[in-house]
Design an enzyme around this catalytic site. Structure first.
Site, PDB file in Angstrom:
ATOM      1  N   LYS A 189     -68.259 -16.457 -60.994  1.00  0.00           N
ATOM      2  CA  LYS A 189     -69.964 -15.824 -60.947  1.00  0.00           C
ATOM      3  C   LYS A 189     -70.033 -16.087 -62.355  1.00  0.00           C
ATOM      4  O   LYS A 189     -69.478 -16.256 -63.470  1.00  0.00           O
ATOM      5  CB  LYS A 189     -69.418 -13.967 -60.383  1.00  0.00           C
ATOM      6  CG  LYS A 189     -69.630 -14.411 -59.052  1.00  0.00           C
ATOM      7  CD  LYS A 189     -70.245 -13.152 -58.267  1.00  0.00           C
ATOM      8  CE  LYS A 189     -70.216 -12.523 -56.626  1.00  0.00           C
ATOM      9  NZ  LYS A 189     -70.064 -12.078 -56.559  1.00  0.00           N
ATOM     10  N   ARG A 220     -61.287 -10.745 -53.570  1.00  0.00           N
ATOM     11  CA  ARG A 220     -62.362 -11.733 -53.056  1.00  0.00           C
ATOM     12  C   ARG A 220     -62.319 -13.163 -53.537  1.00  0.00           C
ATOM     13  O   ARG A 220     -62.754 -13.243 -54.787  1.00  0.00           O
ATOM     14  CB  ARG A 220     -63.813 -11.499 -52.063  1.00  0.00           C
ATOM     15  CG  ARG A 220     -64.247 -12.894 -51.654  1.00  0.00           C
ATOM     16  CD  ARG A 220     -65.634 -12.424 -50.756  1.00  0.00           C
ATOM     17  NE  ARG A 220     -66.435 -13.811 -51.048  1.00  0.00           N
ATOM     18  CZ  ARG A 220     -67.071 -14.389 -51.196  1.00  0.00           C
ATOM     19  NH1 ARG A 220     -67.087 -13.778 -52.161  1.00  0.00           N
ATOM     20  NH2 ARG A 220     -67.942 -15.375 -50.624  1.00  0.00           N
TER      21      ARG A 220
HETATM   22  N1  PMM Z   1     -70.097 -12.458 -53.787  1.00  0.00           N
HETATM   23  C1  PMM Z   1     -70.983 -13.678 -52.687  1.00  0.00           C
HETATM   24  C2  PMM Z   1     -70.500 -14.387 -51.893  1.00  0.00           C
HETATM   25  N2  PMM Z   1     -70.569 -12.876 -50.379  1.00  0.00           N
HETATM   26  N3  PMM Z   1     -68.826 -10.975 -50.708  1.00  0.00           N
HETATM   27  C3  PMM Z   1     -68.968  -9.534 -51.145  1.00  0.00           C
HETATM   28  N4  PMM Z   1     -68.332  -8.898 -50.138  1.00  0.00           N
HETATM   29  N5  PMM Z   1     -69.136  -9.861 -52.399  1.00  0.00           N
HETATM   30  C4  PMM Z   1     -69.812 -10.419 -53.261  1.00  0.00           C
HETATM   31  O1  PMM Z   1     -69.518 -10.087 -54.337  1.00  0.00           O
HETATM   32  C5  PMM Z   1     -69.443 -11.877 -52.542  1.00  0.00           C
HETATM   33  C6  PMM Z   1     -69.420 -11.379 -51.223  1.00  0.00           C
HETATM   34  C7  PMM Z   1     -71.416 -14.918 -53.332  1.00  0.00           C
HETATM   35  O2  PMM Z   1     -71.146 -16.784 -53.763  1.00  0.00           O
HETATM   36  P1  PMM Z   1     -69.778 -17.309 -53.296  1.00  0.00           P
HETATM   37  O3  PMM Z   1     -69.206 -16.461 -51.464  1.00  0.00           O
HETATM   38  O4  PMM Z   1     -69.995 -18.453 -54.082  1.00  0.00           O
HETATM   39  O5  PMM Z   1     -68.758 -15.672 -53.981  1.00  0.00           O
END
Ligand code: PMM
Length: 272
Positions: free
Chosen positions: A204, A244
């Site tokens: 991020k 994640r």
């Molecule tokens: N961040 C992104 C996408 N999905 N889902 C959850 N649960 N938490 C998050 O912080 C989150 C998410 C942002 O983008 P990325 O898919 O490129 O990491």
């Protein structure tokens, strides 16, 4: 949780996985590298992103989910739309990962309750287009805690089994870097709500800002992996239920070291 974005404009994997076969192969490789679940998303949520329509989003994710489910990969669907979640569950996903915590689409609670599947409720204050305007807090940790508790209460009131709820601080979503660091430092406050907590810092922007050049240029995405690993491991040691990430193998290795040393927890300081 391994990240599989099937969007042409995702900030962190640059749309490399929009081709169906490449996406399925990457999902399988994340699973083989140690992901317990692969998170498939078809809508970019990077700051400032415009929304795509539900049909486009579903058309991106459903074939990938079908392909991965057929290969035996456990899947979550990263969507804030009930119709997309429903289509993804029908295609073989087993978890809903909703970055809006049920706020973007009131029908999501009905879908989650009917499916009886785990539902990740992320802290969210508005769509990506204008979310940074909403990054205003007196006490970010207390406000995120209270807003997440309200989302969990709403889900339970809609018939969702409390045992299926997972919370997420929503790093970077209506948060500036200081907010993200405060939430990382006080993850225990969210864990004390009594639900599993998912931590998602991978690649991020705030990590890029931390590692900026002396002239202020943020570290580009490919140079954020060590910082991602460090913050992921600290989150695990704080009691996070799930992490994640985009780089699964390295994260699994770091967690293996942590487990081999007895999964030590961070000690709370006296005044935290
Ligand atoms: N961040 C992104 C996408 N999905 N889902 C959850 N649960 N938490 C998050 O912080 C989150 C998410 C942002 O983008 P990325 O898919 O490129 O990491």
């Amino acid at each position: 949780m391994g990240v599989l974005n099937v969007t042409p404009d995702s900030f962190s994997d640059g749309g490399r996985f929009t081709d169906l076969e490449a996406a399925v192969q990457h999902g399988i490789s994340l699973f083989r590298a140690g992901a317990d679940i692969v998170d498939v998303g078809g809508e970019s949520t990077r700051p400032g992103a415009e929304r795509v329509d539900a049909a486009t989003e579903a058309a991106r994710v459903v074939p990938v989910i079908e392909g991965l489910a057929a290969a035996g990969v456990p899947l979550s669907i990263d969507t804030s739309r009930a119709a997309v979640a429903e289509a993804a569950l029908a295609a073989g996903a087993v978890v809903i990962n909703d970055v809006s915590g049920g706020l973007a689409d009131p029908a999501m609670a009905t879908v989650a309750a009917a499916a009886g599947c785990p539902w990740v409720l992320m802290h969210w204050r508005g769509h990506s287009r204008d979310m940074q305007r909403l990054a205003v807090y007196q006490d970010v940790v207390a406000e995120v805690r209270d807003e997440l508790r309200a989302r969990a209460d709403a889900a339970i009131a809609a018939g969702v089994d409390p045992g299926r709820i997972i919370l997420d601080p929503g790093l970077g979503f209506a948060k500036n870097p200081e907010h993200n660091w405060a939430l990382s430092a006080h993850l225990d406050v969210l864990i004390d709500l009594g639900f599993p907590v998912l931590f998602a810092a991978s690649r991020k922007t705030y990590l890029g800002r931390l590692l900026a050049e002396p002239d202020g240029t943020p570290r580009p995405v490919p140079g954020r992996e060590a910082a991602t690993l460090a913050t992921s491991l600290l989150a695990a040691a704080s009691g996070a239920w799930g992490i994640r990430v985009h780089q699964v193998r390295e994260t699994a290795d770091a967690l293996a070291v942590w487990r081999a040393t007895g999964s030590p927890r961070l000690k709370k300081t006296q005044n935290s």
